[in-house]
Design an enzyme around this catalytic site. Structure first.
Site, PDB file in Angstrom:
ATOM      1  N   GLY A  13       0.819  -1.207   0.000  1.00 47.82           N
ATOM      2  CA  GLY A  13       0.000   0.000   0.000  1.00 47.82           C
ATOM      3  C   GLY A  13       0.851   1.255   0.000  1.00 47.82           C
ATOM      4  N   THR A 118       6.251  -6.902   2.173  1.00 48.15           N
ATOM      5  CA  THR A 118       7.445  -6.461   1.455  1.00 48.15           C
ATOM      6  C   THR A 118       8.703  -6.978   2.136  1.00 48.15           C
ATOM      7  OG1 THR A 118       6.318  -4.453   0.708  1.00 48.15           O
ATOM      8  CG2 THR A 118       8.724  -4.433   0.662  1.00 48.15           C
ATOM      9  N   ASP A 140       0.169   1.439   9.508  1.00 47.20           N
ATOM     10  CA  ASP A 140      -0.265   0.585  10.619  1.00 47.20           C
ATOM     11  C   ASP A 140       0.739   0.529  11.762  1.00 47.20           C
ATOM     12  OD1 ASP A 140      -2.623  -0.082   9.282  1.00 47.20           O
ATOM     13  OD2 ASP A 140      -1.697  -1.790   8.282  1.00 47.20           O
ATOM     14  N   MET A 182      -8.272   2.375   9.627  1.00 46.69           N
ATOM     15  CA  MET A 182      -7.502   1.274   9.054  1.00 46.69           C
ATOM     16  C   MET A 182      -6.622   0.618  10.120  1.00 46.69           C
ATOM     17  SD  MET A 182      -6.314   2.347   5.222  1.00 46.69           S
ATOM     18  CE  MET A 182      -7.414   2.037   3.838  1.00 46.69           C
ATOM     19  N   GLU A 235     -10.485  -1.427  11.925  1.00 45.94           N
ATOM     20  CA  GLU A 235     -11.236  -2.255  10.971  1.00 45.94           C
ATOM     21  C   GLU A 235     -11.126  -3.750  11.266  1.00 45.94           C
ATOM     22  OE1 GLU A 235      -9.765  -2.046   6.953  1.00 45.94           O
ATOM     23  OE2 GLU A 235      -7.682  -1.912   7.607  1.00 45.94           O
ATOM     24  N   ARG A 288      -4.278   7.122   3.934  1.00 40.41           N
ATOM     25  CA  ARG A 288      -3.003   6.869   3.254  1.00 40.41           C
ATOM     26  C   ARG A 288      -2.497   8.089   2.481  1.00 40.41           C
ATOM     27  NH1 ARG A 288      -1.725   1.549   2.932  1.00 40.41           N
ATOM     28  NH2 ARG A 288      -3.378  -0.008   3.001  1.00 40.41           N
TER      29      ARG A 288
END
Length: 361
Positions: A13, A118, A140, A182, A235, A288
């Site tokens: 993301g 990643t 996050d 999020m 979430e 984001r």
């Protein structure tokens, strides 16, 4: 000296601070080695670009003017780690393809900017013999081994602004407003923004909630004369009953019950239990977006400089980190695949509880 070819990709993301980190790496390398002795190779769209050799030599001028720019100038795609070693219908051996691109581009090293997935692929490539350096990015803040990730504080600022704005409309209409933040596995973003935004209830995955305790807390506020309440919900939150189930079992249970999100379900339960109109706000991908905060610009620059230091020392197989307030690094193998969760006994949770915030536990 031979010209160093340094590959950079951004994966997973997007978030604020990616471009600032790219800039920090490039400028630090130009300063350390001389701009004529460094070639930055930009790999487009994350590991997808590495698999398909979508890369180009970047001009030094491209690293100017991007400090404040959100998103990523290199583009990004999600390439699930669990599929990296799986040969699918296209018959592409993805690991071999990534190694081939690394060699075809004549890279001396590769920097991977991303989150948990990643880092897992970065460690895989490191174990395959490539010179890899990871840089921890995610709103996050859940990458193991680092106090903070770049992008997190900007997202906290944005989420806090959302909560601030909800206060006025909640007060005007005498409502309970729930904001879904999020954070599917870890509740750092909800916890920080919930405290900063003055939320009355904070619900995070690490502390499964009892629906009745949430209702009781909000009813108590109403009975004391408070005309509105704000609830910050991660979430990925789940209740105490769901805490006993596996992830797939929870998902099936919700699907069978026609539940769209945990926040929507809790809102319906709270409205029924309190008799107070309850609405849900979901800022989603707005968290984001936008320009990185001053904090994240500085952090991204410091991380970029540390990456340049590691390149100079030929120290690969590491991920840059902030450890106990100082910039350092961890071995990729020690942090890849591990998630940093909120400790229910941590000072942030205790602080919130000490001022009367309910976590539904």
């Amino acid at each position: 000296m031979a010209k160093k070819r340094i590959g950079i990709l951004t994966s997973g993301g997007d978030c604020p601070g990616l471009n600032a980190t790219i800039r920090g790496v490039a400028k630090a390398c130009f300063e350390r080695f001389g701009s004529e002795n460094v070639q930055i190779v930009g790999i487009q769209n994350g590991y997808y670009g590495l698999i398909n050799n979508i890369a180009r030599d970047m001009d030094n001028s491209e690293f100017s003017g991007i400090l404040t720019q959100g998103g990523t100038i290199l583009g990004t795609k999600r390439q699930p780690f669990k599929m990296m070693s799986v040969i699918e219908e296209d018959n592409v051996d993805k690991v071999k393809a990534m190694k081939d691109t690394y060699k075809a581009q004549k890279l001396d090293c590769l920097l991977t900017l991303g989150g948990n997935g990643t880092h897992k692929t970065a460690n895989l490539l490191s174990e395959e013999g490539l010179n890899i350096i990871g840089l921890p990015k995610t709103i996050d803040n859940d990458i193991f081994g680092t106090d903070v990730t770049f992008g997190f504080h900007t997202a906290v600022d944005t989420a806090t602004d959302v909560i601030d704005r909800l206060h006025t409309t909640a007060a005007s209409h005498s409502r309970i407003l729930m904001v879904e933040i999020m954070g599917n596995k870890a509740g750092w973003l909800t916890l920080y923004s919930g405290i900063a935004g003055g939320a009355d209830v904070i619900i995070i995955p690490e502390i499964p909630y009892d629906t009745q305790k949430v209702i009781d807390s909000l009813s108590k506020r109403s009975a004391s004369g408070k005309t509105f309440s704000i609830v910050a919900v991660a979430e990925g939150a789940f209740d105490v009953e769901e805490a006993q189930l596996k992830k797939k079992e929870r998902a099936k249970r919700r699907l069978d019950a026609g539940i769209t999100t945990a926040t929507a379900r809790l809102a319906a339960q709270v409205q029924k239990g309190t008799g107070i109109e309850t609405r849900v706000c979901t800022p989603g991908h707005m968290l984001r977006g936008g320009s990185p905060s001053a904090y994240d610009r500085i952090l991204a620059t410091k991380f970029g400089v540390r990456a340049a230091d590691l390149i100079a020392k030929d120290k690969f197989g590491y991920s840059v980190a902030m450890i106990n307030g100082a910039i350092g690094e961890n071995k990729l193998k020690d942090v890849a695949g591990k998630t940093k969760f909120v400790d229910p006994e941590c000072s942030y949770v205790k602080t919130a509880k000490d001022i009367g915030v309910s976590f539904g536990d």
